[in-house]
Motif scaffolding. Structure first.
Motif, PDB file in Angstrom:
ATOM      1  N   PRO A 168      -2.379   8.684  -9.284  1.00 21.91           N
ATOM      2  CA  PRO A 168      -3.266   8.208  -8.226  1.00 21.91           C
ATOM      3  C   PRO A 168      -4.096   9.286  -7.552  1.00 21.91           C
ATOM      4  O   PRO A 168      -4.742   9.013  -6.547  1.00 21.91           O
ATOM      5  N   TYR A 172      -0.688   3.044 -12.172  1.00 15.73           N
ATOM      6  CA  TYR A 172      -0.003   1.794 -12.519  1.00 15.73           C
ATOM      7  C   TYR A 172       1.107   2.072 -13.529  1.00 15.73           C
ATOM      8  O   TYR A 172       0.919   2.817 -14.488  1.00 15.73           O
ATOM      9  N   PHE A 205       2.348  -0.085  -8.891  1.00 16.56           N
ATOM     10  CA  PHE A 205       1.820   1.265  -8.814  1.00 16.56           C
ATOM     11  C   PHE A 205       2.950   2.210  -8.433  1.00 16.56           C
ATOM     12  O   PHE A 205       3.663   1.995  -7.458  1.00 16.56           O
ATOM     13  N   GLY A 214       1.892   6.358  -5.228  1.00 15.53           N
ATOM     14  CA  GLY A 214       1.054   5.176  -5.271  1.00 15.53           C
ATOM     15  C   GLY A 214      -0.130   5.207  -4.346  1.00 15.53           C
ATOM     16  O   GLY A 214      -0.578   6.245  -3.907  1.00 15.53           O
ATOM     17  N   ALA A 226      -4.833  -0.846  -3.559  1.00 20.71           N
ATOM     18  CA  ALA A 226      -4.603  -1.042  -4.992  1.00 20.71           C
ATOM     19  C   ALA A 226      -5.139  -2.390  -5.438  1.00 20.71           C
ATOM     20  O   ALA A 226      -4.986  -3.398  -4.743  1.00 20.71           O
TER      21      ALA A 226
END
Length: 463
Positions: A103, A146, A153, A157, A163
């Protein structure tokens, strides 16, 4: 009829394909971006204008597709509001401010432009086509953290609300609006099918979708993608896997070796002329590891790795031959690594990418791999998305009984040529020299080197 849209780095391509794989229309439009040091961004408005132009070209003779799918460069993201309006530039997959998987790039967006909703490049285009936000697919979402195993996630995350919703590729997620018809010529009500990344799209176009089959895309760099019945676990993280709509896993990896190293060594060369001369130099007088730039990701991770030559080439032709052979030897090492992980590697192999334009290099690679190779008639990611659109519409009941993506590709993908390898035993010596040197430099793990030697002895005997 099925429409595939490919959002590339330098252009957008669109293709309309019939149910038997025949090309019915195509269009393209260029893209440009802004680079400033490690920063690389593009304008979402430019993406949309390019999609409009490319689709108008593909549809200019009147085909009416029943469904479409969109692929984009893996890891390219932007920030949008709840209505899908862009709040940031598109941060490209190779932007160096947040390198790697996970991420990090999404967090970069939120820090500079947030709050907002993280969209992948393809998501923003499907939102414009539908007139509203649609779910993303698990393939594009892989690069924003993911986790296919959990369906969510991974920690750390993304913040709540940032998201996107995630569905499996091939899922029907919406339909085109009247505004999209006016802007791009795509008939209103055309089904929108969740797409995949450009690498997966190229794999679909190759037809390599049955467990044990592999597709190698050779251009500036080398990418291998295959199919396993179960997810392939790689503790080192060298190989990562996408989810297939068929319930299989699509493992793959990307190496830095490839045509980029040839162009760097011979910027003004005539490749066809050097190919002719290279035929007499098998094996070459040097063993090459033709890495195009610093750092390697597959079949091992070594940020400090650089290309090298062992020995002194006798001529430019000998040097060229060593580079061609070095790419093929590395390709073989990639398959040996996949075999070590437990992946089935004895199924069909397809070659795609710019390198297939060289008949000599294609034959050489088949011989060094010791595999019969298929060359598909079309390998563009846009064609792969047309195949996925056909599958998705069929699975939704729009085209009769549900089928599989592999079966759909089997109906639509056409094989242009089959190459059968000659005796490859003369390549055992150069291959083991390369394996030994990669291990000596500390880049190739000892267990990978040992497995490569064992498989070499089993295939070719002791050199």
């Amino acid at each position: 009829m099925w429409l595939g849209i490919d959002l590339g780095t330098q252009s957008v391509r669109a293709q309309v394909t019939g149910d038997g794989g025949e090309l019915l229309g195509s269009g393209s439009a260029p893209l440009t971006g802004e680079r400033d040091g490690i920063r690389h961004e593009q304008s979402p408005a430019d993406w949309w204008n390019a999609v409009r132009t490319a689709c108008a070209g593909a549809l200019r003779d009147g085909p009416r597709p029943r469904a479409l799918a969109v692929c984009s460069t893996s890891g390219t993201v932007l920030l949008a509001d709840a209505r899908g309006r862009a709040l940031s530039p598109g941060v490209m997959y190779d932007d160096g401010r947040a390198p790697g998987r996970g991420p990090g790039r999404a967090r970069l967006l939120l820090a500079e432009y947030g709050p907002g909703r993280v969209l992948h490049q393809a998501d923003w285009i499907t939102a414009r086509l539908a007139g509203r936000l649609l779910p993303t697919d698990s393939s594009h979402a892989l690069k924003t953290g993911y986790d296919p195993a959990t369906g969510g996630f991974a920690a750390p995350g993304l913040p709540a609300g940032a998201a996107p919703d995630v569905v499996l590729p091939g899922t029907v997620i919406g339909a085109t609006s009247r505004e999209a018809e006016a802007a791009a010529g795509i008939p209103a009500g055309t089904l929108i099918v969740a797409g995949m990344t450009d690498g997966c799209a190229a794999q679909i176009a190759s037809g390599a979708l049955a467990p044990g089959s592999w597709n190698t895309v050779l251009g500036t760099t080398l990418v291998l993608k295959g199919v396993t019945a179960e997810p392939l676990h790689d503790p080192s993280g060298v190989v990562y896997s996408h989810l297939s709509p068929d319930g299989t896993s699509l493992p793959g990896g990307a190496s830095g070796v490839g045509g980029g190293a040839l162009r760097a060594a011979f910027p003004a060369a005539d490749p066809a002329a050097l190919d002719t001369l290279a035929r007499a130099r098998e094996p070459a007088g040097a063993v090459a590891y033709p890495l195009g730039s610093r750092g390697e990701r597959f079949p091992f991770t070594a940020p400090e790795a650089t290309g090298f030559l062992l020995g002194t080439p006798a001529s430019d032709a000998d040097h060229w031959a060593a580079l061609l052979q070095g790419v093929a030897l590395t390709e073989r090492l990639c398959l040996d690594y996949l075999d070590l992980l437990g992946a089935p590697v004895h199924g069909p192999v397809t070659f795609t990418g710019g390198a297939v334009r060289s008949a000599y290099w294609t034959r050489l690679r088949a011989e060094i791999l010791g595999r019969t190779v298929r060359i598909p008639a079309a390998s563009e990611p846009a064609f792969g998305m047309a195949v996925l659109a056909a599958y998705g519409a069929g699975a939704a009941g729009a085209a009769g009984a549900p089928g599989t993506l592999a079966a759909t590709a089997g109906r639509m993908v056409r094989v242009r040529e089959v190459i059968r390898p000659g005796d490859g035993s003369r390549w055992a010596g150069p291959y083991l020299v390369l394996v030994d040197e990669l291990e000596r430099r500390g880049w190739l793990p000892p267990e990978v080197a040992a497995h490569a030697r064992t498989r070499t002895e089993g295939a070719w005997g002791t050199p």
